[in-house]
Design a protein around this motif. Structure first.
Motif, short mmCIF file in Angstrom:
data_model
loop_
_atom_site.label_atom_id
_atom_site.label_comp_id
_atom_site.label_asym_id
_atom_site.label_seq_id
_atom_site.Cartn_x
_atom_site.Cartn_y
_atom_site.Cartn_z
N PHE A 56 0.85 -1.19 0.00
CA PHE A 56 0.00 0.00 0.00
C PHE A 56 0.88 1.24 0.00
CE2 PHE A 56 0.37 -1.72 4.29
CZ PHE A 56 0.75 -0.64 5.08
N VAL A 57 0.27 2.39 -0.28
CA VAL A 57 1.00 3.65 -0.40
C VAL A 57 0.93 4.39 0.93
CG1 VAL A 57 1.04 5.91 -1.54
CG2 VAL A 57 0.61 3.83 -2.87
N LEU A 58 2.07 4.98 1.31
CA LEU A 58 2.14 5.82 2.50
C LEU A 58 2.43 7.25 2.08
CD1 LEU A 58 4.30 3.49 4.80
CD2 LEU A 58 1.87 3.98 5.05
N HIS A 59 1.98 8.21 2.88
CA HIS A 59 2.18 9.63 2.59
C HIS A 59 3.05 10.26 3.66
CE1 HIS A 59 -1.64 8.43 0.71
NE2 HIS A 59 -1.31 9.29 -0.27
N ASN A 60 3.90 11.18 3.23
CA ASN A 60 4.78 11.89 4.17
C ASN A 60 4.83 13.35 3.72
OD1 ASN A 60 6.58 12.41 6.23
ND2 ASN A 60 7.86 10.62 5.79
N LEU A 61 5.47 14.18 4.52
CA LEU A 61 5.60 15.59 4.20
C LEU A 61 7.07 15.99 4.16
CD1 LEU A 61 2.78 17.09 6.48
CD2 LEU A 61 2.73 16.90 3.98
N ASP A 62 7.41 16.84 3.24
CA ASP A 62 8.75 17.42 3.15
C ASP A 62 8.72 18.76 3.89
OD1 ASP A 62 11.35 17.89 2.55
OD2 ASP A 62 10.98 18.46 0.44
N TYR A 63 9.64 18.94 4.86
CA TYR A 63 9.57 20.10 5.74
C TYR A 63 10.74 21.05 5.54
CZ TYR A 63 6.05 17.72 8.68
OH TYR A 63 4.93 17.12 9.17
N THR A 64 10.48 22.33 5.87
CA THR A 64 11.56 23.27 6.18
C THR A 64 11.57 23.42 7.69
OG1 THR A 64 10.06 25.16 6.00
CG2 THR A 64 11.30 24.55 4.03
N LEU B 11 8.51 23.03 12.27
CA LEU B 11 8.59 22.35 10.98
C LEU B 11 7.44 22.83 10.10
CD1 LEU B 11 9.40 18.76 12.27
CD2 LEU B 11 10.99 20.44 11.32
N THR B 12 7.77 23.34 8.95
CA THR B 12 6.76 23.86 8.02
C THR B 12 6.72 22.96 6.79
OG1 THR B 12 7.22 26.10 8.78
CG2 THR B 12 6.01 25.85 6.70
N PRO B 13 5.56 22.30 6.55
CA PRO B 13 5.50 21.40 5.39
C PRO B 13 5.53 22.19 4.09
CG PRO B 13 3.35 21.58 6.43
CD PRO B 13 4.31 22.29 7.33
N LYS B 14 6.28 21.69 3.13
CA LYS B 14 6.36 22.39 1.83
C LYS B 14 5.94 21.50 0.67
CE LYS B 14 11.32 21.38 1.23
NZ LYS B 14 12.66 21.97 1.01
N ALA B 15 5.85 20.17 0.90
CA ALA B 15 5.45 19.30 -0.21
C ALA B 15 4.94 17.97 0.34
CB ALA B 15 6.62 19.05 -1.15
N ASP C 157 1.84 15.90 15.88
CA ASP C 157 1.67 17.12 15.08
C ASP C 157 1.87 16.85 13.59
OD1 ASP C 157 1.23 18.36 17.48
OD2 ASP C 157 3.19 19.35 17.58
N HIS C 158 2.83 15.95 13.30
CA HIS C 158 3.07 15.60 11.89
C HIS C 158 1.83 15.01 11.25
CE1 HIS C 158 4.76 13.61 8.35
NE2 HIS C 158 4.23 12.47 8.80
N PHE C 159 1.18 14.07 11.92
CA PHE C 159 0.02 13.41 11.31
C PHE C 159 -1.21 14.32 11.29
CE2 PHE C 159 2.63 9.62 12.29
CZ PHE C 159 2.69 9.11 10.99
N ILE C 160 -1.29 15.26 12.23
CA ILE C 160 -2.36 16.27 12.14
C ILE C 160 -2.16 17.11 10.88
CG2 ILE C 160 -3.24 18.39 13.19
CD1 ILE C 160 -2.74 17.09 15.94
N ARG C 161 -0.92 17.55 10.64
CA ARG C 161 -0.63 18.35 9.44
C ARG C 161 -0.84 17.51 8.17
NH1 ARG C 161 3.56 20.64 12.85
NH2 ARG C 161 4.97 18.97 12.24
N LEU C 162 -0.40 16.26 8.24
CA LEU C 162 -0.53 15.39 7.07
C LEU C 162 -2.01 15.17 6.73
CD1 LEU C 162 0.65 13.50 4.91
CD2 LEU C 162 0.75 11.69 6.65
N ASN C 163 -2.83 14.92 7.73
CA ASN C 163 -4.25 14.71 7.48
C ASN C 163 -4.90 15.97 6.87
OD1 ASN C 163 -4.42 12.03 8.31
ND2 ASN C 163 -4.84 12.57 10.44
N GLY C 164 -4.47 17.13 7.38
CA GLY C 164 -4.98 18.38 6.82
C GLY C 164 -4.59 18.54 5.36
#
Length: 853
Positions: free
Chosen positions: A478-486, A629-633, A798-805
């Motif tokens: 299955f596919v997983l999602h992540n965020l690229d941060y500054t 950490l600010t997600p950018k992608a 916090d990461h998964f809250i941002r990811l879900n958003g």
């Protein structure tokens, strides 16, 4: 064979047994002469015959003047003994009676040591090697049992008729030290009779005659292990030149000085052999079990296993006994009282009826009548089902209805000697047993499982590894999602929010609860390593919301009372006025509602959480460094990209890591690992502690050829994942790699120094459009959470809250839920998963880690 374990070496006990030369002058000793007698005495127990003949070759063959001769010959010929002791001088220091023709026989408890002792005594007298035999025992219980057995054998005419006609003593006289020890007698006595101040015939009868006396020590480990002046005199007596004893033989089922194996063993019939050849019960012990600090819940588990044995043994007409082994007299009394109280409440019986079922046994004066009752506990008329003893019931207690043994604490189970003694109480098979082999359960703490395993099966070290790899065409990817941060750094002051603020907010943050919990205890069988599962329930104690509110109010009143005499008025609290009973009731109701508690009952665990909210009410300001950490992608990664993960042979063998595999797994193993994989998957092999087969591949819903669990909690979690009831509820799961596959950046403070790291959660579980991200920890983390884990939790949450958003904004219908789980919450999580109620689940560790630092 030896195996190097880091800086340590381990040895197989059989490699340390002293070999006696088979070359014996037949005019001095001939096995054939006594074959008929030994066959009649021992029946089909060949190991008893072998033990008698081996020792007689040593005592009668005149190849050795003393133990030094035998030990030195073996040291020179045996590489393993040389490795064990390093030098002859060191081995010599380990010999207890070097100058005498002395030795030890190692025979597992319940395999008939008394028959070997009797055979040796009779032959020594019959051959004229000695005129008398003295058998010393550590207790009156053993003395009485041996005396009865020896008298029965001495009166057996069929047995006497098999002795050669030329024997010098045909019928030995069985006596104790209240009589003179005359020629042709076998004197059986408690070792206390050797003390100078004790009235006995030993001193008068044997002084100056030791060369014509054979001394046999039953339960010989007492000679070298026990403390106290009297016991030390046992060894002094054997070495006393006034007697001049030459022949000294010890027998024991526990030939250990703590964890050290005796240096003078000449014959060994191990527990493993006795189990395999069906002369004693099989042994199963707890490999994994639910962790609880609640005494009532622990008793429930033990009681449920006891009741299961009662049901299974009813058809055999046997009432099983459970023994609880404690460290001292004080604990023995307390545990007996605790058990009686539990039985009274659980079975709804009177205090007198509960007391009848529990028999405390120790050296305390009030327990002495109970020692006598031990002889009758396996009779049908006995109502005793539970025995609470100190450290060890006296050896020689020959009861066969023991089917469960509970080491109450580690001190009763912290050496090979103690473990072997504890196991020995339950090994004897019931008379005329029919059907599959009887089993005794050792209800140990699961952390002690390796100790039992090591006792039964010596360890072999090998240098190999197994690799867990993804299967490219697996249907469980299955596919997983992540965020690229500054990343930015921010240093701020903050006020730590305490429990008082929580009360002002109108609730206490509680984890999910389950009032009746389905639990599983995994047992491992000694020798085979086979696992079995015992499914039962724990009924957690609960309280009504009104009861908890009243407790909360009383605690607030107590705080006010404690502070009323404070010198400064500002330090005198009035919490009961601010939080009257009605307000406390609202708080408890709100807490229950927030925790999704719908039954109107609060478990003991959550009741304590509410009361603990009244702990420290003021906290100071502090500084903290925050990495913003600010997600950018948005990034995507498929489970087929996970890196290989491997485990070493040593970790698998010790059970530090466990390999889970399916029957068709061998087809996916690299050629260079196939031979080792065959060793790991051998149910009778050395690696069974760290391998577990999932019988049905459809229950193993991971896209990898195998899964490797680190430590006990992960092993248990994977086992639950593969349970049919849970496997049918999920689409697939993946065990993360330790680094580089899916990681979350976090920061924490180590001392005064800020640090950054990458956190790789342990598991990803996919069910429909939800991916549950799970980090597994030990239960101990709940009471003592590490600052690093608190920051891992904070950053991952916090990461998964941002990811879900982000996913919601992108219109991607996938949601992530992150939880820290410990074994205490495994069952709760999966019960909620099966019920479709796991969205929003929070574990006890989630609550703890979510509190501000």
């Amino acid at each position: 064979m030896t195996a190097t374990l880091g800086d340590r070496q381990t040895y197989r006990n059989e490699d340390l047994v002293l070999r006696i030369s088979p070359k014996v002058d037949p005019s001095l000793w001939d096995d054939v002469k006594y074959e008929a007698f030994i066959d009649e005495l021992c029946g089909d127990r060949q190991y008893q015959k072998d033990a008698i003949f081996a020792v007689m070759r040593y005592l009668a063959g005149r190849n050795y003047n003393n133990l030094i001769d035998l030990a030195k010959e073996n040291y020179n010929d045996n590489d393993e003994i040389q490795r064990r002791y390093g030098s002859w001088a060191n081995m010599e220091r380990h010999l207890q009676l070097p100058g005498q023709l002395a030795c030890s026989i190692d025979m597992a408890t319940g395999t008939g040591k008394s028959y070997v002792l009797y055979g040796l005594a009779v032959i020594m007298l019959a051959e004229g090697l000695v005129d008398r035999v003295l058998v010393l025992c550590p207790s009156n219980t053993i003395e009485a049992g041996l005396s009865a057995k020896f008298r029965d054998l001495a009166s057996n005419s069929d047995l006497r008729d098999q002795l050669p006609e030329t024997t010098r003593v045909h019928t030995p006289k069985i006596i104790n030290a209240s009589e003179s020890i005359i020629t042709g007698s076998i004197c059986i006595e408690n070792y206390h009779a050797i003390l100078k101040h004790t009235k006995s015939s030993i001193r008068d009868s044997l002084i100056g005659h030791g060369a014509r006396v054979a001394v046999f020590n039953d339960e010989a480990h007492h000679v070298v292990n026990e403390s106290g002046a009297n016991v030390k005199r046992w060894k002094e007596f054997l070495l006393n030149p006034e007697y001049g004893f030459h022949y000294v033989v010890g027998v024991s089922g526990t030939c250990y000085v703590d964890d050290e194996y005796f240096a003078d063993v000449v014959y060994r019939y191990s527990l493993r052999q006795a189990i395999e050849e069906q002369f004693v019960k099989k042994v199963e012990y707890v490999a994994e079990m639910p962790q609880t600090d609640n005494p009532d819940e622990k008793w429930q588990l033990i009681y449920n296993r006891h009741q299961a044995w009662k049901i299974r043994l009813k058809k055999h007409g046997i009432r099983p006994l459970t023994i609880i082994v404690t460290k001292d007299i004080k604990t023995c009394k307390l545990v007996a009282e605790e058990l009686q109280a539990f039985l009274q409440e659980w079975e709804q019986i009177s205090p007198d009826d509960a007391k009848i079922k529990v028999l405390p046994v120790s050296s305390a004066p009030e327990h002495q009548p109970n020692v006598a009752l031990l002889k009758a506990v396996d009779r049908p008329s006995s109502k005793i089902e539970w025995i609470v003893s100190v450290s060890m019931l006296n050896e020689g207690w020959d009861v066969k209805n023991v089917f469960q043994i509970v080491p109450h604490e580690e001190r009763a189970f912290n050496s090979k000697l103690l473990i072997a003694q504890v196991l020995g109480r339950g090994l004897r098979r019931p008379t005329d047993w029919r059907g599959s082999d009887p089993v005794v359960t050792v209800f140990n703490h699961d952390a002690w499982a390796a100790r039992i395993r090591h006792l039964v099966d010596e360890i072999l070290e090998m240098e190999n590894r197994l690799t867990s790899s993804v299967i490219e065409n697996s249907t469980y990817h299955f596919v997983l999602h992540n965020l690229d941060y500054t990343r930015e750094t921010d240093t701020t002051d903050f006020a730590k929010k305490g429990e008082y603020r929580l009360l002002e907010d109108g609730y206490v943050d509680l984890p999910d609860q389950v009032e009746i919990e389905d639990v599983t205890i995994a047992f491992e069988q000694a020798v085979t390593g086979n696992h079995s599962i015992f499914k039962t329930k724990i009924e957690h104690k609960t309280y009504s919301i009104d009861e908890v509110a009243e407790d909360l109010y009383r605690h607030l009143q107590a705080i006010d009372i404690e502070s009323k005499d404070a010198e400064k008025p500002a330090n005198r609290t009035q919490y009961a006025m601010k939080f009257p009973l009605e307000r406390c009731l609202e708080i408890v109701k709100a807490s229950a509602q927030k925790a999704r508690i719908r039954s109107g009952r609060i478990t003991e665990e959550n009741r304590q959480k509410i009361l603990q909210a009244l702990g420290p009410l003021r906290r100071k300001f502090a500084k903290r460094v925050v990495y913003k950490l600010t997600p950018k992608a948005l990034l995507t990664v498929n489970t087929n990209q996970r890196q290989d993960v491997s485990a070493s042979a040593a970790d698998i063998r010790r059970g530090v890591k466990t390999v889970f595999f399916t029957p068709d797994c061998a087809n996916t193993i690299p050629v260079e690992q196939q031979e080792f994989f065959a060793c790991v998957t051998d149910h009778d092999g050395d690696y069974r502690a760290g391998s577990e087969e999932v019988a049905n591949a459809y229950d193993f819903k991971t896209p990898c050829n195998m899964a490797i669990a680190d430590a006990g909690p992960e092993r248990r979690f994977i086992r639950i994942l593969c349970d049919r009831n849970n496997a049918t509820q999920i689409d697939g799961w993946l065990k993360n790699s330790p680094q580089r596959f899916y990681a979350i950046e976090y920061a924490w403070k180590k001392g005064e120094h800020p640090k950054r790291g990458d956190f790789s959660p342990d598991f990803f579980i996919k069910k429909a459009n939800v991916i549950y991200v799970i980090e597994v920890k030990e239960d101990a983390e709940i009471s003592d959470p590490s600052p690093e884990n608190q920051k891992k939790f904070e950053y991952a949450r916090d990461h998964f809250i941002r990811l879900n958003g982000w996913l919601q904004n992108e219109g991607i219908p996938i949601t992530y839920q992150f939880n820290f789980l410990t074994p205490k919450d495994f069952n709760k999580f999966f019960i909620k998963l099966r019920q479709g109620d796991v969205i929003g689940f929070r574990s006890e560790l989630d609550i703890v880690l979510g509190k501000p630092l």
